[in-house]
Design a protein around this motif. Structure first.
Motif, PDB file in Angstrom:
ATOM      1  N   MET B  32       0.839  -1.178   0.000  1.00  0.00           N
ATOM      2  CA  MET B  32       0.000   0.000   0.000  1.00  0.00           C
ATOM      3  C   MET B  32       0.887   1.245   0.000  1.00  0.00           C
ATOM      4  O   MET B  32       1.883   1.282   0.710  1.00  0.00           O
ATOM      5  N   THR B  33       0.533   2.249  -0.795  1.00  0.00           N
ATOM      6  CA  THR B  33       1.346   3.460  -0.809  1.00  0.00           C
ATOM      7  C   THR B  33       0.766   4.503   0.145  1.00  0.00           C
ATOM      8  O   THR B  33      -0.430   4.474   0.468  1.00  0.00           O
ATOM      9  N   VAL B  34       1.632   5.419   0.566  1.00  0.00           N
ATOM     10  CA  VAL B  34       1.181   6.513   1.424  1.00  0.00           C
ATOM     11  C   VAL B  34       0.123   7.346   0.688  1.00  0.00           C
ATOM     12  O   VAL B  34      -0.869   7.776   1.273  1.00  0.00           O
ATOM     13  N   GLY B  35       0.336   7.510  -0.618  1.00  0.00           N
ATOM     14  CA  GLY B  35      -0.639   8.257  -1.419  1.00  0.00           C
ATOM     15  C   GLY B  35      -2.016   7.603  -1.399  1.00  0.00           C
ATOM     16  O   GLY B  35      -3.036   8.289  -1.332  1.00  0.00           O
ATOM     17  N   ILE B  64       0.074   5.878   9.798  1.00  0.00           N
ATOM     18  CA  ILE B  64      -0.930   4.804   9.761  1.00  0.00           C
ATOM     19  C   ILE B  64      -0.321   3.549   9.142  1.00  0.00           C
ATOM     20  O   ILE B  64      -0.523   2.436   9.623  1.00  0.00           O
ATOM     21  N   LYS B  65       0.467   3.753   8.088  1.00  0.00           N
ATOM     22  CA  LYS B  65       1.106   2.604   7.437  1.00  0.00           C
ATOM     23  C   LYS B  65       2.096   1.940   8.401  1.00  0.00           C
ATOM     24  O   LYS B  65       2.083   0.723   8.578  1.00  0.00           O
ATOM     25  N   GLN B  66       2.913   2.758   9.040  1.00  0.00           N
ATOM     26  CA  GLN B  66       3.923   2.218   9.954  1.00  0.00           C
ATOM     27  C   GLN B  66       3.280   1.520  11.151  1.00  0.00           C
ATOM     28  O   GLN B  66       3.805   0.528  11.659  1.00  0.00           O
ATOM     29  N   ALA B  67       2.135   2.044  11.592  1.00  0.00           N
ATOM     30  CA  ALA B  67       1.462   1.492  12.777  1.00  0.00           C
ATOM     31  C   ALA B  67       0.509   0.348  12.409  1.00  0.00           C
ATOM     32  O   ALA B  67      -0.262  -0.094  13.243  1.00  0.00           O
TER      33      ALA B  67
END
Lengths: 153, 365
Positions: B32-35, B64-67
């Motif tokens: 999943m990308t940050v965008g 959110i991605k990191q968590a």
């Protein structure tokens, strides 16, 4: 694209438009500038925070809502005009570009060009986006009417 | 007391590597990308910005991605990041009356000037899962009306303030507002400090407290006079310039709650108000904030203070989910020395108790 008759904006409005220009728009305009004067960086672009404030009830005393990331830079033309760039987000390149265009905007020899090459087209794009937001919101306008209930009739 | 422990470096390193692998999930699926998070998990991003108290969409999405989607962990990451940046200053107060509104509704005034705009809302949906979203099908563009909304919508509370039946905003005197990120929280707290704490407070906690006021624990008879959501320009004063400088626009949600009030020794009968203002599209949070703001005005309005939602020390000391999670979750860190000491004490008490018990039984015989 043919340009609209040059639209006069004051520096405040020009900066407000520049702050919302994207990197591609700023970079393209910068590259198109044929006679860029010497620009000295007074304060290197840096990232920091601005505490956004609201007002109690919308119109009362101020309170601290939360912080916003901001990038900023300051430059000076050889002729002395000091340009500032403040943009939301962590993009030091954009802040520097805005500062340069702000400096150029203050220089009589470049103002017209900055207006035509950056401020006017970006401002048109932003106005179009706002018009679209408003038009889509308007399509969800609702007219509620109260029903007379049986026992009241 | 917490006594530090040493050791476990390799285990910790491997645990973090395992975490990274779990975060990535099935590698046969694209990452999943940050965008994508910014664009498609917008309300999660908004919540992290609001409670992280830092407006930066990409940063919130990265968190959110990191968590792994744990929003409180993401809020923690954002709060930690903000401490690394210098503060340039404060903005001029946002003028929500000049909002480019995507949504604006009133539950009290049917025909308010500017109209009711439902905007992108979950309201009136049937809450039925949509199997079509399993696939990446085309989405119809939204309908645009030929007659767009006008520039700037008056705030309902401004329209109805004249009769004196609705409490006014109060004066906008330019005192420097309290800042809980700079000075420790002190009680009694002014409304400025309370609103700052509520704006960054945990949505779930404020929702439950707001709900408790509706159920009778400090009943305030609320009506949602107006909820609006959209973008507002943010400006700062720059030294040496005689005009404010725009930084761009922030999206906010504002809730104006009006509350029936029978009057008290210090205030006449009128509609009093609770206010909610939150970063992003965060309507539930803005409403809960407004309910809590009103309940916390009990002392000012001369109301009986009987319920948790009216107790500012209770509300403000427990509304921050980063503080709360820090203290609750520290319990799982090694407490061996601490526990050993408690165990020793307990053994001593137990042997004394047994000795006394035995002596008592001997005396009775």
């Amino acid at each position: 694209m043919d340009h609209q008759p040059e639209q006069k904006t004051d520096r405040r409005q020009a900066l407000a438009v520049l702050a919302r220009a994207n990197s591609a728009e700023l970079a393209a305009a910068w590259e198109a500038l044929s006679d860029a004067p010497a620009i000295e960086t007074l304060r290197d672009s840096e990232i920091g925070l601005v505490m956004a404030r609201g007002r109690v009830g919308g119109g009362g005393a101020a309170f601290n809502l939360g912080e916003v990331t901001v990038s900023r830079a300051t430059v000076r033309l050889a002729s002395g005009e000091v340009g500032i760039g403040h943009v939301m987000g962590r993009d030091t390149g954009r802040a520097l570009m805005v500062a340069r265009f702000d400096a150029l905007w203050q220089s009589p020899g470049h103002r017209g060009w900055v207006e035509t090459a950056v401020v006017a087209p970006v401002s048109q794009r932003l106005a179009k986006a706002d018009a679209e937001t408003r038009a889509k919101a308007a399509a969800t306008r609702v007219n509620f009417f109260t029903m007379v209930r049986g026992e009241d009739a | 007391m917490y006594v530090a422990v040493k050791g476990g470096e390799a285990a910790i390193r491997n645990a973090h590597q395992l975490l990274a692998e779990k975060r990535r999930g099935d590698r046969s699926l694209p990452a999943m990308t940050v965008g994508q998070i910014v664009e498609q998990l917008t309300l999660a991003v908004d919540r992290v910005m609001g409670e992280g108290s830092l407006y930066d969409r990409r940063l919130a999405a990265l968190a959110i991605k990191q968590a792994r989607g744990d929003l409180i962990e993401a809020i923690f990451l954002v709060r930690a990041y903000r401490t690394t940046l210098p503060r340039f200053g404060a903005s001029l107060p946002l003028d929500t009356g000049r909002m480019v509104a995507e949504r604006r509704i009133s539950a009290t005034f049917k025909d308010l000037p500017g109209g009711q705009l439902l905007g992108p809302t979950f309201d009136y949906t049937h809450r039925l899962l949509d199997p079509a979203l399993e696939d990446d099908g085309a989405t119809e563009p939204a309908v645009a009306d030929a007659a767009p909304t006008e520039d700037g919508l008056p705030r309902v509370t401004d329209l109805l303030a004249d009769a004196g039946l609705i409490e006014p905003d109060g004066t906008g005197e330019d005192a420097e507002p309290a800042d809980m990120t700079r000075e420790p929280m002190a009680f009694p707290a002014g409304r400025d400090l309370r609103l700052q704490a509520l704006a960054r407070g945990d949505e779930g906690f404020l929702l439950a407290l707001g709900y408790s006021t509706q159920r009778g624990y400090a009943r305030t008879h609320p009506f949602a006079a107006e909820i609006r959501m959209g973008e507002v320009e943010i400006e700062i004063a720059v030294p040496g310039l005689d005009f404010p400088v725009s930084l761009g626009r922030v999206a906010v949600t504002e809730c104006q709650m009006v509350n029936q009030f029978k009057g008290s020794g210090v205030a006449p009968p009128q509609f009093t108000r609770g206010y909610g203002l939150v970063f992003g599209h965060a309507e539930r949070k803005a409403m809960a904030m407004a309910l809590c703001d009103r309940a916390l005005r009990a002392r000012e309005l001369g109301e009986d203070q009987t319920a948790p939602a009216q107790d500012e020390e209770f509300v403000l000391s427990h509304s921050d989910n980063v503080q709360a999670t820090g203290f609750v979750e520290h319990l799982k860190l090694p407490h061996y020395v601490d526990f050993q000491a408690e165990l020793d004490l307990l053994r001593r008490l137990r042997s004394e108790w047994e000795a006394r018990d035995e002596a008592g039984r001997e005396a009775a015989e």
